[in-house]
Design a protein around this motif. Structure first.
Motif, PDB file in Angstrom:
ATOM      1  N   PHE A   1      11.154   9.466  -1.345  1.00  0.00           N
ATOM      2  CA  PHE A   1      12.488   9.035  -1.753  1.00  0.00           C
ATOM      3  C   PHE A   1      13.536  10.126  -1.542  1.00  0.00           C
ATOM      4  CE2 PHE A   1       9.598   6.179  -3.873  1.00  0.00           C
ATOM      5  CZ  PHE A   1      10.208   4.947  -3.722  1.00  0.00           C
ATOM      6  N   ALA A   2      13.116  11.241  -0.935  1.00  0.00           N
ATOM      7  CA  ALA A   2      14.072  12.279  -0.563  1.00  0.00           C
ATOM      8  C   ALA A   2      14.789  11.860   0.718  1.00  0.00           C
ATOM      9  CB  ALA A   2      13.344  13.608  -0.377  1.00  0.00           C
ATOM     10  N   LEU A   3      15.837  12.607   1.086  1.00  0.00           N
ATOM     11  CA  LEU A   3      16.685  12.205   2.204  1.00  0.00           C
ATOM     12  C   LEU A   3      15.950  12.210   3.540  1.00  0.00           C
ATOM     13  CD1 LEU A   3      19.558  11.282   2.720  1.00  0.00           C
ATOM     14  CD2 LEU A   3      20.205  13.668   3.105  1.00  0.00           C
ATOM     15  N   GLY A   4      15.148  13.207   3.809  1.00  0.00           N
ATOM     16  CA  GLY A   4      14.384  13.248   5.052  1.00  0.00           C
ATOM     17  C   GLY A   4      15.183  13.787   6.230  1.00  0.00           C
ATOM     18  N   SER A   5      14.541  13.826   7.396  1.00  0.00           N
ATOM     19  CA  SER A   5      15.157  14.378   8.597  1.00  0.00           C
ATOM     20  C   SER A   5      16.244  13.453   9.142  1.00  0.00           C
ATOM     21  CB  SER A   5      14.087  14.590   9.674  1.00  0.00           C
ATOM     22  OG  SER A   5      14.687  14.867  10.920  1.00  0.00           O
ATOM     23  N   PRO A   6      17.371  14.014   9.583  1.00  0.00           N
ATOM     24  CA  PRO A   6      18.431  13.183  10.181  1.00  0.00           C
ATOM     25  C   PRO A   6      17.962  12.420  11.424  1.00  0.00           C
ATOM     26  CG  PRO A   6      19.227  15.404   9.753  1.00  0.00           C
ATOM     27  CD  PRO A   6      17.758  15.433   9.538  1.00  0.00           C
TER      28      PRO A   6
ATOM     29  N   VAL B   1      18.100   4.787   8.601  1.00  0.00           N
ATOM     30  CA  VAL B   1      16.951   3.909   8.344  1.00  0.00           C
ATOM     31  C   VAL B   1      16.209   4.407   7.113  1.00  0.00           C
ATOM     32  CG1 VAL B   1      14.834   2.907   9.280  1.00  0.00           C
ATOM     33  CG2 VAL B   1      16.726   3.451  10.813  1.00  0.00           C
ATOM     34  N   SER B   2      15.940   3.521   6.176  1.00  0.00           N
ATOM     35  CA  SER B   2      15.197   3.866   4.964  1.00  0.00           C
ATOM     36  C   SER B   2      13.864   4.522   5.317  1.00  0.00           C
ATOM     37  CB  SER B   2      14.948   2.594   4.149  1.00  0.00           C
ATOM     38  OG  SER B   2      13.817   2.725   3.318  1.00  0.00           O
ATOM     39  N   ARG B   3      13.487   5.550   4.578  1.00  0.00           N
ATOM     40  CA  ARG B   3      12.216   6.225   4.831  1.00  0.00           C
ATOM     41  C   ARG B   3      11.036   5.307   4.548  1.00  0.00           C
ATOM     42  NH1 ARG B   3      11.495  12.114   2.722  1.00  0.00           N
ATOM     43  NH2 ARG B   3       9.988  12.067   4.429  1.00  0.00           N
ATOM     44  N   ILE B   4      11.221   4.396   3.613  1.00  0.00           N
ATOM     45  CA  ILE B   4      10.155   3.429   3.326  1.00  0.00           C
ATOM     46  C   ILE B   4       9.954   2.513   4.525  1.00  0.00           C
ATOM     47  CG2 ILE B   4       9.483   1.487   1.851  1.00  0.00           C
ATOM     48  CD1 ILE B   4      10.981   2.883  -0.440  1.00  0.00           C
TER      49      ILE B   4
ATOM     50  N   ASN C   1       0.827  -1.219   0.000  1.00  0.00           N
ATOM     51  CA  ASN C   1       0.000   0.000   0.000  1.00  0.00           C
ATOM     52  C   ASN C   1       0.854   1.259   0.000  1.00  0.00           C
ATOM     53  OD1 ASN C   1      -2.263  -1.616   0.059  1.00  0.00           O
ATOM     54  ND2 ASN C   1      -2.601  -1.406   2.263  1.00  0.00           N
ATOM     55  N   ILE C   2       1.953   1.217   0.756  1.00  0.00           N
ATOM     56  CA  ILE C   2       2.832   2.385   0.827  1.00  0.00           C
ATOM     57  C   ILE C   2       3.525   2.635  -0.505  1.00  0.00           C
ATOM     58  CG2 ILE C   2       5.043   3.148   1.818  1.00  0.00           C
ATOM     59  CD1 ILE C   2       4.009   2.140   4.506  1.00  0.00           C
TER      60      ILE C   2
ATOM     61  N   GLU D   1       6.580  11.708  11.484  1.00  0.00           N
ATOM     62  CA  GLU D   1       5.388  10.894  11.782  1.00  0.00           C
ATOM     63  C   GLU D   1       5.742   9.699  12.660  1.00  0.00           C
ATOM     64  OE1 GLU D   1       2.785   9.716   8.652  1.00  0.00           O
ATOM     65  OE2 GLU D   1       2.976  11.631   7.598  1.00  0.00           O
ATOM     66  N   LEU D   2       6.848   9.022  12.340  1.00  0.00           N
ATOM     67  CA  LEU D   2       7.252   7.866  13.138  1.00  0.00           C
ATOM     68  C   LEU D   2       7.681   8.312  14.532  1.00  0.00           C
ATOM     69  CD1 LEU D   2       7.828   4.888  13.533  1.00  0.00           C
ATOM     70  CD2 LEU D   2      10.043   5.202  12.418  1.00  0.00           C
TER      71      LEU D   2
END
Length: 475
Positions: free
Chosen positions: A146-151, A347-350, A136-137, A156-157
């Protein structure tokens, strides 16, 4: 198909499955069993040899893992091609691997019953649910995912983890204080950057040796502080000159000691007495408690910003998830943002999104409830099967976690065999047990032989059979 005329020796020191494994391996290495030759099914070989099918399965699984045979769906087991593989030479109790002119020794022992205190039961994992969430994700994925995201990890997590920890462990924190990393190793390495290089760490003795090795790799000075029935001794901690104390108050590994509120307050007072002192709380398996209410986290009593809280999903979900989290007090959070802001999340964002949905939608809570029930049944069975051991051994560390301790009632002397001798006896019967001596930073003198017996990864029948076999060796 070769019928494998194996002659099993009932008086051999090798277990039945090991005899089967050794015979087939020898036939393959000598060329008597050739490439692509089909082996008998586990059922037919078990019937022919008059042994249980699980015994044959163990032998085949070991051959599979070492690459001697392969399994073809709907067809069976076949001999692998050995041409161009490294040469193996048998050595007493070992196998020598020769490659590029060099050699090294590896253990060749396989065990029918492995009472590992660190294993988890993956047979009950909700694979279908995890696949559904993943699917679903990925269907709804966009370029942002697929961007780098927060260090520090996805917001949300971190929000979901903070809510879960407050309801389950009484932990008070904001999502901004949480750092997500791929395993505790990464988080401890980050902590070294935050705390600095010139730090003395106090650790419980015995303790979690992996954490000790990581701290030692930082060239930290490490003080081994002994324990009593309440946990780390504060008087010894005071004398150690430590700046930071690493503790496991809710269920100490490996002893299983639960630190009472009085000792927790003593440790907190120690930390408050001087600036720059901190407590690292490793809350590694607090979800599994079988009597009474869950013990609140040490961090829930901290009003002074002195407790660094570390947790993981490796025990509660699966080791391969590789998601841990660290909660920093405000002063250390500011240092993190100053010194470590450029470290990317490991950790992968996915994976973070999948875990977030797994917790948020209630799957994690249902899975935990199921595993608590399963582990409690195994825990109770193990205690029941250990009853005959009580005349010679003390049983401790029960009612929480995933292992119990078995301690010889007699202290070591000329009439009592050593921990190593106990372990060697178990190994000869195909049983793997783990000595407490391996968990000591500074081994004490005259310690009684003590063993960690884990039950999480074993089936109930295996627990029963393994302890019966162990009893025949030790009692």
């Amino acid at each position: 198909m070769n019928e494998l005329t194996i002659i099993l020796q009932s008086d051999s020191s090798d277990c039945l499955y090991q005899q089967i494994y050794e015979y087939i391996k020898s036939e393959i290495k000598t060329g008597k069993l050739r490439e692509d030759e089909k082996l008998p099914s586990t059922r037919s070989l078990a019937e022919y040899l008059q042994v249980s099918r699980s015994t044959v399965n163990l032998a085949y699984e070991q051959l599979l893992s070492e690459g001697y045979i392969e399994s073809k769906p709907q067809k069976g087991y076949f001999v692998c091609r050995l041409e161009n593989l490294i040469q193996l030479k048998a050595v007493t109790g070992k196998t020598t691997i020769e490659e590029n002119g060099s050699s090294r020794k590896i253990p060749n022992q396989i065990y029918q019953y492995d009472f590992s205190p660190n294993a988890a039961n993956m047979r009950e994992f909700p694979f279908a649910t995890w696949k559904k969430i993943t699917r679903n994700i990925l269907v709804d994925a966009n370029s942002e995912m697929f961007a780098l995201g927060s260090p520090q990890g996805d917001p949300e997590l971190r929000e979901t983890i903070s809510r879960y920890l407050f309801s389950a462990r009484g932990v008070n924190c904001s999502p901004k204080q949480i750092i997500i990393g791929a395993g505790n190793d990464y988080l401890l390495m980050l902590l070294e950057k935050i705390l600095g290089r010139h730090v003395r760490i106090a650790m419980e003795n015995p303790s979690y040796k992996r954490a000790y090795r990581i701290f030692d790799s930082f060239a930290y000075e490490i003080s081994a502080v002994s324990m009593d029935e309440s946990g780390m001794r504060v008087d010894e901690l005071e004398q150690s000159g430590a700046d930071v104390a690493y503790v496991m108050p809710s269920h100490q590994y490996p002893t299983g000691v639960v630190m009472p509120i009085g000792r927790r307050m003593e440790l907190l007072k120690w930390a408050i007495n001087q600036p720059g002192r901190y407590l690292i709380e490793d809350d590694y398996d607090s979800e599994f408690r079988y009597r009474g209410k869950p013990i609140p986290a040490f961090q829930s009593s901290d009003k002074y910003g002195k407790v660094i809280y570390i947790g993981t999903f490796s025990k509660s979900i699966a080791p391969a998830i590789r998601v841990s989290y660290m909660i920093l007090p405000q002063p250390l959070l500011e240092i993190y943002r100053e010194k470590c802001y450029f470290y990317s999340s490991t950790v992968s964002r996915i994976d973070q999104r999948i875990l977030n949905e797994f917790i948020k939608e209630g799957y994690f809570e249902r899975y935990l409830n199921k595993m608590r029930k399963i582990y409690k049944e195994k825990h109770d069975l193990m205690l029941e099967q250990l009853e005959p051991f009580r005349n010679k051994f003390i049983i401790s560390g029960e009612n929480a976690g995933l292992h119990v301790l078995l301690t010889c009632r007699k202290k070591r002397d000329s009439s009592v065999i050593s921990e190593k001798e106990f372990i060697d006896q178990a190994n000869q019967a195909g049983i793997k047990v783990y000595g407490l001596s391996d968990t000591f930073i500074k081994p004490p003198k005259g310690e009684r032989a003590t063993f960690l017996l884990g039950y999480a990864a074993l089936e109930k029948e295996e627990i029963k059979e393994g302890l019966e076999a162990l009893g025949r060796m030790w009692l």
